[in-house]
Motif scaffolding. Sequence first.
Motif, PDB file in Angstrom:
ATOM      1  N   THR A  57       5.501  -0.647  40.259  1.00 59.01           N
ATOM      2  CA  THR A  57       4.412   0.092  39.617  1.00 59.01           C
ATOM      3  C   THR A  57       3.834  -0.807  38.534  1.00 59.01           C
ATOM      4  N   ASN A  60       6.493  -2.033  36.045  1.00 59.23           N
ATOM      5  CA  ASN A  60       7.524  -3.030  36.319  1.00 59.23           C
ATOM      6  C   ASN A  60       6.961  -4.232  37.085  1.00 59.23           C
ATOM      7  N   GLY A  73      11.627   0.348  38.122  1.00 52.71           N
ATOM      8  CA  GLY A  73      10.939   1.213  39.070  1.00 52.71           C
ATOM      9  C   GLY A  73      11.910   2.128  39.807  1.00 52.71           C
TER      10      GLY A  73
END
Length: 278
Positions: A57, A60, A73
């Motif tokens: 995401t 991270n 994540g």
Amino acid sequence: MAGLQFPCTLFKTQKRMDDYSASDMRCGDLTEARLKSYYGLVDVSAKANPYTLTKITPFNQPQSMFYGSRGAGEKITRQQCAAILFDEFRERSPLFSVYGPYRHLAEEMITHMQHGKGSPFSSVSLNRALKEHILSDNTPNSTRLRLGEAIEKYIDWKNKCYPAKDKEELRKAILEGKLPKFDRIQDNFNGMGITVHDTWATHITIKSLQVDDGSYRAVLHYRIQDHFGLDVDDISKFSFNLFRFFRIWFVLQRYNQFGFKPFMTNMEAVIEITGDRK
């Protein structure tokens, strides 16, 4: 004078068909440490980390301004991670399959790698692409045209046959030409360069030859095989390592936690050539 008997194999490449010992047919043989240190495969996917088995995401992703603000994540299983990587693999294939009737082949072959367990792959579209390639090649290096010239030159018009003693002249004609390969400029964008590109093994057979008073008709069979797989030389090239497409492919195939099998790609085409007595 003895005539050539048909079918007759005219040419075989030194590289053999069904060579599962080839370097690009290896799978599941590299560790995380080797993938990272030797081949620089640290940043593989934009969606999942194959080493930590976590979704990626903005929080991270090291390149993101939000990196580290919300911890690691979401954890996923190895099977879920592989599925995410294959989806991204397919999503990135249009970069090399921009247009044309063969643009769908990349996705089909990626899916075959995901579920086919290394079984050979063949396709009506691949066969059609090969036949079109052979028929459209009107360059001096065309094996089709060179074979036609050799047949016309050495044919025994009186006995309406091709002399068996001159078989080697047909092989020479092929050797002096260029075997069909999908390495043309247009193949970089029509889907054939990424799915086949260079080929591994080629067999050319003359199935029949009919000779009349002033003309002939020969039927040729081209059988070509390639490998849908990457070796270490491939991923070491900057032009390959630059793209996530190839980084994902290599990790799915060679990482010892995945080990998805590469496979043989089989193509064939039957070509007719005709000519008149000069």
